[in-house]
Design a protein around this motif. Structure first.
Motif, PDB file in Angstrom:
ATOM      1  N   PRO A 283       0.798  -1.237   0.000  1.00 21.21           N
ATOM      2  CA  PRO A 283       0.000   0.000   0.000  1.00 21.21           C
ATOM      3  C   PRO A 283       0.824   1.278   0.000  1.00 21.21           C
ATOM      4  O   PRO A 283       0.389   2.287  -0.566  1.00 21.21           O
ATOM      5  N   GLU A 284       2.007   1.247   0.603  1.00 20.54           N
ATOM      6  CA  GLU A 284       2.793   2.464   0.722  1.00 20.54           C
ATOM      7  C   GLU A 284       3.537   2.811  -0.553  1.00 20.54           C
ATOM      8  O   GLU A 284       3.909   3.962  -0.772  1.00 20.54           O
ATOM      9  N   SER A 702      -2.323  13.489   4.561  1.00 20.33           N
ATOM     10  CA  SER A 702      -3.038  12.503   5.384  1.00 20.33           C
ATOM     11  C   SER A 702      -3.163  11.144   4.707  1.00 20.33           C
ATOM     12  O   SER A 702      -3.717  10.214   5.304  1.00 20.33           O
ATOM     13  N   ALA A 703      -2.658  11.021   3.486  1.00 20.01           N
ATOM     14  CA  ALA A 703      -2.799   9.768   2.747  1.00 20.01           C
ATOM     15  C   ALA A 703      -2.105   8.617   3.475  1.00 20.01           C
ATOM     16  O   ALA A 703      -0.978   8.754   3.959  1.00 20.01           O
ATOM     17  N   MET A 709      -1.883   9.362  -2.064  1.00 16.87           N
ATOM     18  CA  MET A 709      -0.758  10.302  -2.052  1.00 16.87           C
ATOM     19  C   MET A 709      -0.500  10.855  -3.454  1.00 16.87           C
ATOM     20  O   MET A 709      -0.323  12.064  -3.632  1.00 16.87           O
ATOM     21  N   ILE A 710      -0.501   9.981  -4.455  1.00 14.99           N
ATOM     22  CA  ILE A 710      -0.285  10.439  -5.832  1.00 14.99           C
ATOM     23  C   ILE A 710      -1.445  11.314  -6.299  1.00 14.99           C
ATOM     24  O   ILE A 710      -1.250  12.310  -7.006  1.00 14.99           O
ATOM     25  N   ALA A 711      -2.664  10.985  -5.869  1.00 13.15           N
ATOM     26  CA  ALA A 711      -3.810  11.819  -6.231  1.00 13.15           C
ATOM     27  C   ALA A 711      -3.648  13.219  -5.651  1.00 13.15           C
ATOM     28  O   ALA A 711      -3.928  14.221  -6.317  1.00 13.15           O
ATOM     29  N   GLY A 712      -3.177  13.294  -4.410  1.00 14.55           N
ATOM     30  CA  GLY A 712      -2.936  14.592  -3.807  1.00 14.55           C
ATOM     31  C   GLY A 712      -1.836  15.353  -4.519  1.00 14.55           C
ATOM     32  O   GLY A 712      -1.927  16.572  -4.731  1.00 14.55           O
ATOM     33  N   HIS A 730       8.994  16.729  -0.183  1.00 10.47           N
ATOM     34  CA  HIS A 730       8.651  15.763   0.859  1.00 10.47           C
ATOM     35  C   HIS A 730       8.623  14.345   0.290  1.00 10.47           C
ATOM     36  O   HIS A 730       9.142  13.393   0.887  1.00 10.47           O
ATOM     37  N   PHE A 731       7.999  14.210  -0.884  1.00 10.88           N
ATOM     38  CA  PHE A 731       7.884  12.896  -1.524  1.00 10.88           C
ATOM     39  C   PHE A 731       9.269  12.331  -1.840  1.00 10.88           C
ATOM     40  O   PHE A 731       9.552  11.154  -1.585  1.00 10.88           O
TER      41      PHE A 731
END
Length: 867
Positions: A283-284, A702-703, A709-712, A730-731
């Motif tokens: 998932p991560e 908050s993902a 996370m990618i959608a954000g 950050h990513f």
């Protein structure tokens, strides 16, 4: 100035059976990074002309010795060129021994035997085996293989090849393993892997009660990320037994994940080799799309065990025989796993995004090509996706039961052989007694047919008359097109979108199937109670373009309530395209229809997500001539903003009602909820960037999974500015040691439709983590930019074109196969408005005129320019 040193094409009409067959092959490898020694021993039988010489194919090989029936041959006994080894005089049966030396470490083509992350790996489809040893490297030469490999124990504890492990041993600081494959196979299915690998193990019990050992080999410490792939493999094995009656035939099935791979995966018999991006997931680090693709590709390569391995293709012109059939099989599997309506829409979206433009441009080619220069260039959407559509049409026409009997006949009749398309169609003839020769037209003609439907309703007689027609436009090598069989599934609706019954062939129905075989036909429905809305081509029953004579209100009726999910989605897409491309088009009525869809409790989240997404800029480009990229980008952005403003309250409420999941699950329902929530986020941020920034940042921060996370991150890329850069930084810091995740970081930036993106992309290729020799990393920048960022790629300055051309030429020096795939970015230049057309043409001329150009790039660039 144009190149004139292009190799002669290979033509289907020139096919002749091989003069020699190699019944048994033994390969001995003494593995070394720069000096691998390969000794091949062949049992050869003449099956052709008595005076024919033995011609073996080989590239980049250093020949050491040649022995015929135990006697050394001298250079006077044979002739060596850059691509062949010819022995002029040989007996009818003989033993041939050949020893060569190769350099895996220097092999950056990623074909043949090469090194990836310190491991030995092979890729032999289509013509890679000839870079390992001299051999008649063609798919109709099937041989049984015994393979012995020797390597140092330190660094290479795993020694893997096809079939069954029959012997292991030690030899000082080295060790060896001997593998035997009991099934004859073509050379392109040979595989070898050696190196340090972790393994995830499991078992599967077949329908006959045999136990099959399952092993997935991955990077050290990554075995947990292969658990989903293992689950998908076991589901695939059971599905193939249930749906096709096909049982796995060996006692061991292995998959190996490698980082450097030109393809997605390869179905080598019993030893599949995968691009790590299509095997590893948690998932991560993996999105829902990654999970879907892993599930699909694992199934695809496993299904090849029968549709490709046990029954292979006679020659590379029959490539679609194994690929089209196997794509259809994996699409059917995915439909059973994730829902057929949603899966069908996704499959058609891919077909239209990749194959329809191919069919409409200079790179158009039949599903079974008539000629090629490099077969590598024909691993295309036409071969795969259109090939799958033809199989789907056959199943639609004959029905599922007859289809299953035809496939049983095909597998049983051709087991252990190299077959042709004609053999495939013969199986349908054998079980139906009907003539399927007309279906061959789908395989030998390029181009996408247009299906026209004229509608006449007589209220007095309650009779509906449909006048059907078909026409396929000329393509570069085929001016005249014959009619093809087109299955047309039809239904009728009321003006409010409810099902409407009618009488056809004496039966009262709400849905029917008609096979259009000629240029024109007339279809009459009786007892039609009111002027109907025609729901045509339901389920996308044929890969055609539809021209339906109807008012806009009928499309809205289907949008609001067509019981066929595909046609409901299709109506929305058709309306959106028309409204976006109309400078006066308004989103008001469209917003109302979409609001009704989003509030419909009977629809699942995944379908709503698809309905929410607007046509892409590339979709819109197919509906506009000449193509004006700036106009398309501006109109789509404006329409999306208007739509988002109209739905702002509803979208925000629905977004809030679909809570972010704390516990991730890759199942279809959970993935659908995430897809809907992320589609709504994409819509919301289009309204007011200032207000949306906080929402997008919160979504990203908050993902709890990579999907969200990618959608954000994508939402922030629309807003751009400091919030976007903070998220990127950050990513990167979080995932800089995760190569597959870092590919996503590169790709998001390359696809950002912002004026500064080209300059950003130039910085990305100078980034310490960028490496052109790693296909995944190069594609994450170059392909993401060229294919997913039309607004910047087609900038009026032409700098985007020049950038991609430079990248193609750079990569062509060492990996022609990967480089050539980006030529399609320029393929349809003649459809574009000026100055785009002229700028793209100039870039193609520069590519074609480059000295030392590979056959791969030369062939496609030449076709693109000439077309």
């Amino acid at each position: 100035m144009y190149r004139t040193d292009i190799a002669r094409p290979i033509r289907l009409t020139d096919y002749r059976a091989p003069d020699f067959h190699i019944t048994d092959t033994r390969l001995d490898f003494d593995l070394h990074p720069t000096q691998t020694q390969v000794k091949a021993t062949y049992s050869v039988e003449r099956r052709g002309a008595e005076d024919a010489p033995l011609v073996l194919l080989g590239e980049r090989l250093t020949l050491k010795t040649v022995r015929l029936d135990g006697a050394d041959l001298t250079p006077a006994d044979y002739q060596v060129t850059a691509e062949t080894l010819t022995i002029k005089s040989v007996p009818d049966r003989f033993k041939l021994e050949i020893a060569v030396e190769i350099n895996p470490q220097d092999n950056k083509t990623l074909e043949g035997l090469y090194m990836s992350s310190g491991r030995y790996c092979t890729q032999c489809e289509a013509e890679g085996f000839r870079k390992i040893v001299y051999f008649p490297d063609r798919p109709d030469v099937l041989s049984k293989y015994t393979v012995r490999m020797r390597a140092p124990k330190a660094g290479f504890p795993r020694l893997l090849s096809n079939g069954n492990l029959i012997e292991t041993g030690e030899d000082g600081d080295a060790h060896y393993a001997v593998w035997e494959d009991p099934f004859p196979k073509p050379a392109y299915l040979f595989a070898l892997v050696a190196g340090e690998l972790d393994v995830l193990e499991d078992r599967f019990t077949t329908m006959s009660g045999r136990t099959v050992e399952l092993k997935i080999f991955v990077d050290t410490g990554m075995s947990a990320r292969a658990e989903y792939a293992m689950d998908a493999l076991k589901r695939s094995m059971r599905w193939d037994e249930d749906a096709y009656g096909r049982e796995y035939d060996l006692d061991l099935f292995m998959i190996v994940a490698v980082r450097d791979f030109n393809f997605g995966a390869m179905e080598n018999k019993g030893l599949n080799i995968f691009n790590a991006s299509l095997l590893l997931a948690d998932p991560e680090t993996a999105t829902d799309l990654d999970y879907e693709r892993i599930e699909s590709v694992v199934a695809h390569e496993y299904f090849h065990n029968w549709s490709g391995n046990r029954v292979t293709c006679r020659d590379w012109f029959q490539l679609c025989l194994k690929e089209g059939l196997t794509v259809f099989r994996d699409q059917s599997f995915s439909g059973d796993q994730r829902g057929h309506a949603v899966q069908r829409i996704k499959d058609v979206k891919m077909l239209r995004a990749r194959q329809f433009p191919e069919d409409a441009g200079p790179l158009a080619h039949p599903v079974r090509p008539a000629s090629y220069l490099k077969i590598d260039n024909f691993y295309t959407a036409t071969i795969y996706e259109k090939g799958a559509e033809i199989v789907g049409m056959l199943k639609t026409v004959v029905g599922p039961d007859v289809y299953r009997r035809a496939l049983d006949h095909y597998f049983e009749t051709n087991d252990g052989t190299a077959a042709t398309l004609e053999d495939f169609l013969t199986s349908f003839e054998a079980v139906t007694g009907e003539d399927f020769a007309p279906w061959l037209k789908w395989y030998v003609q390029a181009g996408t047919p247009t299906l026209g439907i004229g509608v006449t309703y007589d209220a007095a007689s309650k009779r509906l008359t449909l006048n059907l027609s078909q026409q396929t436009p000329p393509t570069p090598t085929q001016a005249h097109k014959s009619p093809v069989p087109i299955p047309v599934r039809l239904g009728l609706l009321t003006q409010d979108g409810a099902p409407l019954s009618f009488v056809h062939d004496g039966a009262t129905v709400t849905d029917t199937l008609f096979l259009l075989t000629g240029e024109r036909a007339q279809l009459i429905f009786e007892d039609v109670a009111e002027a109907p809305v025609v729901s045509a081509l339901r389920g996308f029953s044929a890969p055609v373009k539809l021209r339906l004579d109807e008012p806009e209100a009928h499309r809205f009726a289907r949008f609001r309530g067509d019981p066929d999910p595909f046609n409901r989605w299709e109506a929305a897409q058709s309306l959106a395209k028309a409204l976006i491309l109309d400078p006066q088009g308004s989103a008001a009525d469209y917003a109302e229809a979409l609001r009704a869809t989003l509030s419909d409790a009977t629809l699942d989240a995944a379908f709503k997500a698809l309905m929410t997404a607007l046509p892409t800029e590339m979709d819109l480009a197919q509906s506009l001539t000449p193509v004006d990229p700036a106009f398309i980008h501006a109109r789509r952005k404006a329409f999306k903003t208007e739509l988002a403003a109209a739905l702002k309250t509803d979208a925000q409420a629905l977004y809030d009602a679909v809570p972010a999941e704390v516990q991730f699950s890759p199942d279809a329902a959970s993935a659908g909820r995430r897809a809907l929530r992320n589609a709504l986020l994409d819509l919301i941020v289009s309204v007011d960037p200032n207000t949306a920034t906080t929402l997008a940042e919160t979504h990203y921060r908050s993902a709890t999974n990579m999907t969200d996370m990618i959608a954000g991150l994508n939402a922030l890329s629309q807003i751009h500015g400091e919030p976007y850069q903070r998220a990127l930084d950050h990513f990167y810091e979080r995932y800089k040691f995760e190569p597959l995740v870092l590919d996503k970081w590169f790709a998001v930036q390359a696809a950002c439709a912002h004026p500064e993106t080209l300059e950003r992309v130039r910085r990305l290729i100078a980034h310490p983590d960028f490496d052109r020799k790693v296909p995944n990393r190069w594609r994450s920048v170059a392909q993401a930019f060229a294919a997913n960022n039309p607004a910047v790629f087609h900038d009026i300055s032409g700098e985007g074109y020049a950038f991609i051309a430079d990248e193609i030429l750079s990569v062509d020096r060492f990996n022609p196969m990967t480089a050539a795939r980006l030529i399609e970015a320029f393929g349809g230049f003649k459809r574009y408005a000026e100055p785009h057309a002229g700028l793209m043409k100039a870039v193609l001329e520069r590519i074609v005129a480059t000295d030392g150009l590979s056959k791969n790039v030369a062939e496609l660039a030449g076709k693109a320019l000439a077309g």
